[in-house]
Design a protein around this motif. Structure first.
Motif: not given
Length: 174
Positions: A84-103
């Motif tokens: 899975v590739l970033s579509t843009t340049r930018g800053i990773v503001i979240n990396k984690g787990w949530n109930r709907l999205g999972g990782r």
């Protein structure tokens, strides 16, 4: 002026220069961040899953979901573990787990758009606060979260100041 004062001023100047040298990477990132926020949003985007052509995309925006929700993104089906590739340049503001999205990984990109990558099998190297370029590997296709039991896919969404927007037209118009 006495030699004591000259030495004291040189000492203070040296401390100032050391402080600037130490903080340079932070200043550089701050400048990059401000520039990013001032850029206009993109008018087209690359496909965020390695090896998936635009012809295989299906516009799943607005489709019914559990709990009376509607789909706020596009599902891109691909083999488990595909990059899975970033579509843009930018800053990773979240990396984690949530109930709907999972990782999940969220990247703040140009135009203050948040790019949301969900249902990942696993994460790649970038961490929260890291700068990424378009094409940086963020993770790998999976079916984590509420996608468990479905075919592996990436849920890709774009949000701008709280409102979701359909990414499909940006991915196919190139």
């Amino acid at each position: 002026m006495t030699w004591g004062r000259v030495l004291w001023r040189l000492f203070l100047l040296g401390l100032l220069l050391l402080g600037l040298a130490w903080s340079y990477p932070y200043l550089e990132n701050a400048v990059r961040f401000v520039r990013l926020l001032r850029e206009p949003p993109p008018t087209s985007l690359p496909i965020p899953v390695e090896g998936v052509p635009a012809s295989r995309l299906v516009d799943t925006w607005g489709a019914a979901r559990s709990g009376g929700r509607t789909h706020e993104g596009i599902d891109i089906f691909a083999p488990r573990g595909r990059a899975v590739l970033s579509t843009t340049r930018g800053i990773v503001i979240n990396k984690g787990w949530n109930r709907l999205g999972g990782r999940i990984v969220t990247v703040l990109g140009p135009g203050r758009w948040y790019h949301y990558y969900a249902h990942l099998e696993d994460w790649a190297e970038p961490s929260r606060g890291d700068w990424v370029e378009a094409g940086t590997v963020l993770g790998y296709v999976g079916n984590s979260g509420n996608a468990e039991g479905t075919s592996p896919h990436l849920h890709y969404g774009i949000y701008e100041t709280g409102a979701a927007r359909n990414p499909y037209p940006l991915l196919v118009e190139r």
